[in-house]
Motif scaffolding. Structure first.
Motif, PDB file in Angstrom:
ATOM      1  N   GLU A 358       0.832  -1.206   0.000  1.00 35.49           N
ATOM      2  CA  GLU A 358       0.000   0.000   0.000  1.00 35.49           C
ATOM      3  C   GLU A 358       0.869   1.259   0.000  1.00 35.49           C
ATOM      4  O   GLU A 358       0.619   2.212  -0.754  1.00 35.49           O
ATOM      5  CB  GLU A 358      -0.906  -0.017   1.243  1.00 35.49           C
ATOM      6  CG  GLU A 358      -1.910   1.118   1.310  1.00 35.49           C
ATOM      7  CD  GLU A 358      -2.913   1.112   0.163  1.00 35.49           C
ATOM      8  OE1 GLU A 358      -3.264   2.219  -0.296  1.00 35.49           O
ATOM      9  OE2 GLU A 358      -3.319   0.026  -0.291  1.00 35.49           O
ATOM     10  N   THR A 362       0.958   3.838  -3.170  1.00 34.19           N
ATOM     11  CA  THR A 362       0.619   5.256  -2.967  1.00 34.19           C
ATOM     12  C   THR A 362       1.765   6.159  -3.424  1.00 34.19           C
ATOM     13  O   THR A 362       1.544   7.189  -4.070  1.00 34.19           O
ATOM     14  CB  THR A 362       0.309   5.515  -1.470  1.00 34.19           C
ATOM     15  OG1 THR A 362      -0.776   4.672  -1.081  1.00 34.19           O
ATOM     16  CG2 THR A 362      -0.059   6.961  -1.219  1.00 34.19           C
ATOM     17  N   SER A 366       1.604   8.990  -6.285  1.00 32.74           N
ATOM     18  CA  SER A 366       1.905  10.380  -5.892  1.00 32.74           C
ATOM     19  C   SER A 366       3.020  10.948  -6.757  1.00 32.74           C
ATOM     20  O   SER A 366       2.993  12.121  -7.128  1.00 32.74           O
ATOM     21  CB  SER A 366       2.327  10.453  -4.417  1.00 32.74           C
ATOM     22  OG  SER A 366       1.288   9.987  -3.601  1.00 32.74           O
TER      23      SER A 366
END
Length: 372
Positions: A358, A362, A366
């Motif tokens: 995770e 992410t 980003s």
């Protein structure tokens, strides 16, 4: 005046740090711990990498490159973690050379999602070893039932292995069997078995946490008197088994042919009960030819105020057996304890692995959005 960590090393205990991050490598912190704290190796696991990546600006540049390349989350994890382990292995190269390959070791774990899949564990272990491509790397494989044949196969392929998540003496005996079978296989395949190293990671504080919970529920004075005694007793009996098994004919034949013993490693040595001395799982588990892998907090506590009194294992076998007799007498089912701990250990590493996925997923998203 020698420091407590120097005394520990002199007693035959290899001190390994149970933590790794790119920040430790690039700031020189890892090299400093080698120089000042007698650290001779590093262990990692999914929890450690998840923490490092969640808090690590030092990964931003690589994450950006991986995102632009279109790398998947698992590809990114593989590349990032093997880069860190390769770099750490290079930092430890002088230790590796000075100890003839015994220490200077850096461990990296196969995905915990594969803990119950023998063939997938073997494939990933070989892939990790090839990617890190350093003689001082250790591939971590859990001591699950499915992990045992994988240990034999991977060692048989000439790859050094750190066997993790061992809780019971019965399973430890099976781990030793798996190691010896692997060395026999490697020897038959023509590998130089003198270069193969393995450690068997016996978890300590988690045993006390689970047993003490059960003793508190039993609640009798006899039960309460056994609080915080099971973990150390279990580890001491593991060392007794280690001594017995590596003195038998099968092991002696392999050792005579150049093989090395599979060293017991004390893992989970951070003290979880604030009422206990913070160096308990270090000072009470001193014996030649062992490894103690410590969180930095435990390492610094040992350096600061650890009191070393030589070998605290081999003269205490009778007491350790007595602790287990007493645990059985008050109603603690230790076979159930160790099964619960193994199941929980795998589940916790899987949860950390998913947290790592995770975090990386992410970060990849980003990074791309930052370019938009």
């Amino acid at each position: 005046m020698s420091t407590p960590t120097a005394q520990l090393a002199a007693a035959g205990v290899s001190i390994w740090l149970d933590d790794l991050s790119r920040q430790r490598i690039i700031t020189g912190n890892l090299a400093d711990l080698i120089a000042t704290r007698n650290v001779t190796g590093v262990t990692t696991n999914p929890t450690i990498f998840a923490g490092a990546l969640a808090n690590g600006e030092s990964y931003a540049g690589q994450v950006k490159v991986l995102a632009e390349r279109g790398a998947s989350t698992d590809e990114a994890i593989f590349e990032i973690t093997t880069d860190d382990v390769r770099a750490a292995s290079d930092v430890f190269q002088p230790v590796f050379a000075a100890t003839d390959g015994v220490d200077g070791r850096v461990s990296i774990e196969v995905s915990p999602d594969l803990a119950h899949d023998t063939e997938a564990t073997i494939a990933e272990a070989k892939k990790l070893a090839a990617a890190v491509d350093r003689p001082n790397a250790l591939i971590k494989i859990p001591a699950t039932k499915a992990g045992l044949p994988a240990i034999t196969e991977v060692i048989g392929a000439g790859i050094s292995v750190n066997v993790t998540l061992i809780f019971s003496l019965e399973r430890y005996g099976e781990v030793i069997d798996a190691y010896l079978a692997g060395v026999e296989k490697a020897k038959a395949a023509g590998h130089d078995i003198s270069t193969l190293q393995s450690v068997a990671s016996f978890f300590v504080s988690r045993v006390d946490t689970e047993v003490d919970k059960r003793l508190a529920a039993i609640g009798t004075p006899e039960a309460k008197a056994l609080t915080s005694k099971a973990g150390i007793a279990n580890a001491r009996l593991a060392y007794e088994l280690f001594e017995q098994r590596f003195a038998d004919d099968r092991a002696k034949e392999l050792l005579a042919a150049g093989a090395t013993v599979q060293r017991p490693l004390w893992a989970s040595t951070g003290v979880k009960d604030p009422n206990l001395p913070d160096t308990l799982y270090v000072t009470e588990l001193v014996a030649p030819g062992t490894v103690n892998t410590m969180p930095e907090k435990t390492l610094q506590a040992t350096f600061d105020h650890g009191v070393l009194e030589g070998d605290t294992i081999t003269g205490n076998y009778a007491d350790a057996h007595a602790v287990f007799d007493q645990l059985a007498a008050v109603g603690v089912d230790f076979a159930d304890v160790t099964q619960v701990l193994e199941d929980e250990g795998v589940e916790k590493f899987i949860a950390s692995w998913h947290e790592l996925q995770e975090t990386v997923s992410t970060a990849l998203k980003s990074s791309l959005q930052g370019d938009a």
